[in-house]
Design a protein around this motif. Structure first.
Motif, PDB file in Angstrom:
ATOM      1  N   ARG A 160       0.830  -1.214   0.000  1.00  0.00           N
ATOM      2  CA  ARG A 160       0.000   0.000   0.000  1.00  0.00           C
ATOM      3  C   ARG A 160       0.858   1.256   0.000  1.00  0.00           C
ATOM      4  N   GLU A 176       2.326   1.695  -3.416  1.00  0.00           N
ATOM      5  CA  GLU A 176       1.280   2.116  -4.353  1.00  0.00           C
ATOM      6  C   GLU A 176       0.988   3.603  -4.220  1.00  0.00           C
ATOM      7  N   ASP A 179       1.472   6.369  -7.128  1.00  0.00           N
ATOM      8  CA  ASP A 179       0.352   7.220  -7.549  1.00  0.00           C
ATOM      9  C   ASP A 179       0.742   8.690  -7.523  1.00  0.00           C
ATOM     10  N   ASN A 226     -17.442   0.746   0.151  1.00  0.00           N
ATOM     11  CA  ASN A 226     -16.427   1.301   1.034  1.00  0.00           C
ATOM     12  C   ASN A 226     -16.888   1.311   2.487  1.00  0.00           C
ATOM     13  N   ASP A 238     -12.371   2.898 -10.311  1.00  0.00           N
ATOM     14  CA  ASP A 238     -11.344   2.515  -9.340  1.00  0.00           C
ATOM     15  C   ASP A 238     -10.790   3.730  -8.599  1.00  0.00           C
ATOM     16  N   LYS A 239     -10.553   4.807  -9.332  1.00  0.00           N
ATOM     17  CA  LYS A 239      -9.957   5.987  -8.697  1.00  0.00           C
ATOM     18  C   LYS A 239     -10.958   6.699  -7.788  1.00  0.00           C
ATOM     19  N   SER A 282     -13.336   5.150  -6.200  1.00  0.00           N
ATOM     20  CA  SER A 282     -13.412   4.284  -5.027  1.00  0.00           C
ATOM     21  C   SER A 282     -12.230   4.547  -4.102  1.00  0.00           C
ATOM     22  N   ARG A 283     -11.056   4.791  -4.689  1.00  0.00           N
ATOM     23  CA  ARG A 283      -9.868   5.122  -3.889  1.00  0.00           C
ATOM     24  C   ARG A 283     -10.066   6.449  -3.178  1.00  0.00           C
ATOM     25  N   HIS A 290     -12.484   5.858  -0.308  1.00  0.00           N
ATOM     26  CA  HIS A 290     -11.839   5.076   0.752  1.00  0.00           C
ATOM     27  C   HIS A 290     -10.899   5.952   1.580  1.00  0.00           C
ATOM     28  N   ASN A 291     -10.107   6.789   0.900  1.00  0.00           N
ATOM     29  CA  ASN A 291      -9.173   7.654   1.636  1.00  0.00           C
ATOM     30  C   ASN A 291      -9.911   8.631   2.543  1.00  0.00           C
TER      31      ASN A 291
END
Length: 470
Positions: free
Chosen positions: A297, A300, A304, A329, A360-361, A363-364, A367-368
């Motif tokens: 993680r 990653e 990014d 999430n 996907d982005k 969702s990221r 999540h953050n």
């Protein structure tokens, strides 16, 4: 360096402008003053000619012409001008003592003067050096009506007039030169004063380039130069904060890398040398797996951010249900919320909210934001996630917590890479200050905006927009 100095350039520009104005003004004043002086001289000669004419007429009426020569001498001494009396034929019959006696009996060879005088007009003429006087003269004629005389002519030497003009010119040049020097001094001081802030910023920029990010420039005004100095200081402050964040990031990453690597190395060594018996190896292998995922993680996140800085974020945009991504999430974060006795409240703008973005982005991003909300909320707290329509083609997503909040100063840098709010450092042991930076880069890559609203002690709300699917 001297030739390129902005002080010199500005000073030379001032001097060129002032010089042009001084030369133009000097030329105009000289022409105006010369014309004025010549006009005044002619007028004075005409007035004195009128007096002499009155004296001559009186002398003829009384028969007493003995004082005529005396009157002419007085006029000559007072005005610095010679006097000639001319008869009807234009012959000079009488001259003042200062005039050349050889002129008597000569014809005044200026037919226009004589004719105009005989018609009763006042006339004036500037002669050349080739005249009967032998030198340039200013001649003013005044008509007479008594006896055989046709007029009286006052003659003043042009070189003498020019001497008087030259004296005035010298005085004028001295005044203009003095004014020029004073304006030059003022221009030099003004140029230095106006460019000093730029020179200070130049020196400060060199120090900052050398690594001294604490350097600031003094703000001495509220005009555009003061605003530039203020912007420069803000830039220096941002660079200083970025440098501090970079150093903190290196320290955090070093720690985050060292801890899991030490654990992985220790457990694997213990299993290889038989310290850990086979029946317990599965438990420790799971710990090794968790630590390796933690390293993954972190790597990653760094990748990014590197891609974001190089503008290499590639979006795979599709239409998807934003509500479903939020639910997923929430499910992922459920174990963390249960551990802290927290709950999450979700409010959707519609049962189904289709958006056009990289699934996907986004969702990221969610999540953050939601992970931060859980991480920095108090135990038993509430996380609020809400979507609302914003305009015709936008959806606004907000993630709100009721934690300690973020100060106004920290809000300026909260989305900067490596930045971690001081009050949260003890709470965030595993983060490297990249989560919110990644959020901003991903949202901006979609052409959308992200913002934060927060007050100390009242929690924080993060908001971002997305395009609705057509």
């Amino acid at each position: 360096m001297f030739k390129k100095s902005i002080v010199i350039k500005q000073f030379l520009l001032y001097m060129a402008t002032i010089s042009f104005c001084v030369i133009l003004m000097g030329g105009m004043l000289s022409v105006i003053y010369t014309n004025h002086y010549m006009s005044e001289t002619k007028q004075e000669l005409i007035e004195q000619g009128e007096k002499i004419a009155a004296a001559i007429n009186k002398a003829y009426n009384t028969g007493n012409i003995n004082n005529l020569a005396y009157e002419m001498q007085v006029l000559e001494d007072y005005m610095g001008a010679g006097v000639l009396l001319v008869n009807k034929e234009g012959v000079i019959v009488l001259a003042s003592p200062g005039m050349d006696s050889s002129l008597l009996g000569h014809v005044l060879a200026y037919d226009e003067l004589v004719e105009n005088i005989q018609e009763g007009n006042v006339v004036s003429l500037e002669t050349g050096s080739s005249s009967i006087f032998g030198t340039p003269m200013l001649i003013v004629g005044y008509p007479l009506s008594e006896g055989q005389l046709s007029g009286i002519f006052m003659c003043r030497s042009m070189p003498e007039i020019k001497v008087s003009l030259n004296e005035m010119y010298r005085a004028g040049v001295f005044c203009l030169l003095l004014a020029f020097l004073l304006t030059a001094l003022v221009s030099l001081v003004t140029s230095r004063k106006m460019t000093e802030p730029l020179m200070d910023m130049n020196r400060a920029a060199k120090e900052i380039a050398g690594g001294n990010f604490e350097k600031r420039v003094e703000i001495t005004s509220k005009d555009e130069m003061g605003q530039l100095a203020e912007s420069f200081n803000h830039m220096a402050e941002s660079l200083e904060n970025i440098e501090k964040s970079r150093r903190a990031f290196i320290a955090n990453v070093s720690h985050d890398l060292r801890s899991p690597l030490t654990s992985i190395q220790g457990f694997l060594t213990a299993m290889l040398d038989g310290t850990i018996p086979p029946e317990k190896q599965e438990r420790y292998l799971r710990i090794v797996l968790e630590e390796s995922q933690r390293l993954s993680r972190l790597a990653e996140g760094i990748v990014d951010m590197s891609r974001a800085q190089d503008s290499k974020i590639v979006l795979e945009e599709t239409d998807f249900d934003l509500n479903e991504i939020i639910r997923e999430n929430c499910a992922v974060l459920e174990p963390q919320m249960e551990e802290k006795g927290m709950r999450i409240e979700v409010s959707f703008a519609a049962k189904e909210t289709m958006v056009h973005a990289d699934q996907d982005k986004i969702s990221r991003v969610l999540h953050n934001l939601m992970n931060n909300a859980v991480k920095f909320s108090k135990e038993g707290g509430v996380i609020e996630v809400e979507t609302t329509f914003s305009g015709k083609n936008k959806i606004l997503v907000s993630v709100k917590d009721h934690g300690s909040g973020i100060s106004e100063e920290d809000q300026k840098y909260i989305f900067d890479r490596f930045y971690k709010v001081d009050s949260t450092r003890n709470k965030d042991k595993t983060g490297a200050g990249l989560g919110l930076s990644i959020v901003r880069e991903f949202i901006q890559a979609h052409g959308e905006t992200v913002a934060v609203k927060s007050k100390l002690g009242e929690g924080s709300t993060f908001l971002f927009t997305l395009k609705l699917a057509k």
